[in-house]
Design a protein around this motif. Structure first.
Motif, PDB file in Angstrom:
ATOM      1  N   THR A   1      -9.010  -6.168  11.038  1.00 41.35           N
ATOM      2  CA  THR A   1      -8.881  -7.130   9.663  1.00 41.35           C
ATOM      3  C   THR A   1      -7.724  -8.005   9.798  1.00 41.35           C
ATOM      4  O   THR A   1      -7.557  -9.213   9.713  1.00 41.35           O
ATOM      5  CB  THR A   1      -8.861  -6.299   8.357  1.00 41.35           C
TER       6      THR A   1
ATOM      7  N   GLN B   1     -10.315  -9.740   0.759  1.00 47.53           N
ATOM      8  CA  GLN B   1     -10.841  -8.757   0.431  1.00 47.53           C
ATOM      9  C   GLN B   1     -11.249  -7.412   0.993  1.00 47.53           C
ATOM     10  O   GLN B   1     -10.896  -6.294   0.805  1.00 47.53           O
ATOM     11  CB  GLN B   1     -12.373  -9.203  -0.290  1.00 47.53           C
ATOM     12  N   ASN B   2     -11.421  -7.750   2.538  1.00 52.21           N
ATOM     13  CA  ASN B   2     -11.584  -6.612   3.638  1.00 52.21           C
ATOM     14  C   ASN B   2      -9.935  -5.878   3.573  1.00 52.21           C
ATOM     15  O   ASN B   2     -10.097  -4.771   3.575  1.00 52.21           O
ATOM     16  CB  ASN B   2     -11.995  -7.310   4.771  1.00 52.21           C
TER      17      ASN B   2
ATOM     18  N   LEU C   1      -7.727  -5.870   1.406  1.00 51.74           N
ATOM     19  CA  LEU C   1      -7.247  -5.287   0.093  1.00 51.74           C
ATOM     20  C   LEU C   1      -8.270  -3.834  -0.041  1.00 51.74           C
ATOM     21  O   LEU C   1      -7.681  -2.785  -0.383  1.00 51.74           O
ATOM     22  CB  LEU C   1      -7.531  -5.926  -1.106  1.00 51.74           C
ATOM     23  N   SER C   2      -9.401  -3.889   0.505  1.00 52.19           N
ATOM     24  CA  SER C   2     -10.244  -2.458   0.353  1.00 52.19           C
ATOM     25  C   SER C   2      -9.710  -1.521   1.257  1.00 52.19           C
ATOM     26  O   SER C   2      -9.630  -0.552   0.978  1.00 52.19           O
ATOM     27  CB  SER C   2     -11.919  -3.176   0.572  1.00 52.19           C
ATOM     28  N   LEU C   3      -9.666  -1.980   2.552  1.00 51.23           N
ATOM     29  CA  LEU C   3      -9.173  -1.151   3.395  1.00 51.23           C
ATOM     30  C   LEU C   3      -7.560  -0.517   3.114  1.00 51.23           C
ATOM     31  O   LEU C   3      -7.352   0.609   3.295  1.00 51.23           O
ATOM     32  CB  LEU C   3      -9.038  -1.841   4.979  1.00 51.23           C
TER      33      LEU C   3
ATOM     34  N   ALA D   1      -6.485  -0.150   0.018  1.00 54.04           N
ATOM     35  CA  ALA D   1      -6.775   0.782  -1.071  1.00 54.04           C
ATOM     36  C   ALA D   1      -7.211   2.011  -0.364  1.00 54.04           C
ATOM     37  O   ALA D   1      -6.871   3.367  -0.740  1.00 54.04           O
ATOM     38  CB  ALA D   1      -7.944   0.262  -1.911  1.00 54.04           C
ATOM     39  N   GLN D   2      -8.268   2.091   0.542  1.00 54.90           N
ATOM     40  CA  GLN D   2      -8.787   3.114   1.342  1.00 54.90           C
ATOM     41  C   GLN D   2      -7.569   4.092   1.930  1.00 54.90           C
ATOM     42  O   GLN D   2      -7.591   5.166   1.854  1.00 54.90           O
ATOM     43  CB  GLN D   2     -10.003   2.998   2.228  1.00 54.90           C
TER      44      GLN D   2
END
Length: 188
Positions: A60, A119-120, A122-124, A126-127
């Motif tokens: 990403t 978004q990808n 931010l999601s990664l 956060a994970q």
């Protein structure tokens, strides 16, 4: 005759108590060792989760930071090195190096506003942050189990029972690397 029975019962009672104490003493190092092994398995589970997330995070971010190739290569190399590590000590050292490299990657990402809004990413991120928190918790549990084992091993009778069970080597703590103690520099 009654006195002989009382003496025999007292001797039998003392023998049972001493036998129980001895068996408990032999079992304690095994139980503590298994707690250390179980805690380490949980640390490895979380480290593996992080290693599974890394390729997604890197792919990403790669489009935004092509010139940061050395960071990607280092993370990929460390990820492979962690998988090949044979001993706990090697895995701890490699995990600390991965933590440092990921910190640098996330700091570099701060320089790219489009990436920070993706978004990808931010999601990664956060994970990955959640996984890092899980790793910290499991490291703490592992270190607590190591502390219990090593402390027991250092007691007089604990050392004896550990030697009898073949568990006379101290376990290794999962400590922070020296590089992680340095404050990272953020430059714009």
């Amino acid at each position: 005759m009654k006195r002989i029975w009382v003496v025999l019962l007292v001797i039998l009672g003392v023998a049972i108590i001493l036998g129980g104490w001895f068996i408990k003493g032999l079992n304690t190092p095994v139980l503590l060792d298994e707690q250390v092994n179980s805690s380490w398995a949980q640390v490895e589970n979380q480290l593996q989760r992080r290693n599974d997330l890394i390729p997604n995070l890197v792919s990403t971010v790669r489009g935004y930071m092509e010139h940061e190739r050395s960071t990607f290569e280092k993370i990929t190399e460390l990820r492979s090195q962690w998988a090949r590590s044979a001993s706990t000590e090697q895995k701890i050292e490699t995990a600390n190096q991965i933590t440092n490299a990921l910190s640098r990657l996330l700091l570099v990402a701060e320089n790219y506003p489009d990436l920070k809004a993706n978004q990808n990413f931010l999601s990664l991120q956060a994970q990955l942050e959640g996984t890092e928190n899980r790793i910290a918790v499991e490291r703490m549990r592992y270190n607590n189990a190591v502390k219990a084992f090593n402390s027991y091993r250092r007691t007089i009778l604990g050392g004896l029972f550990c030697n009898l069970r073949g568990l006379d080597e101290p376990r290794v703590y999962f400590e922070v690397s020296e590089a992680a103690k340095e404050v990272p520099k953020v430059e714009f």
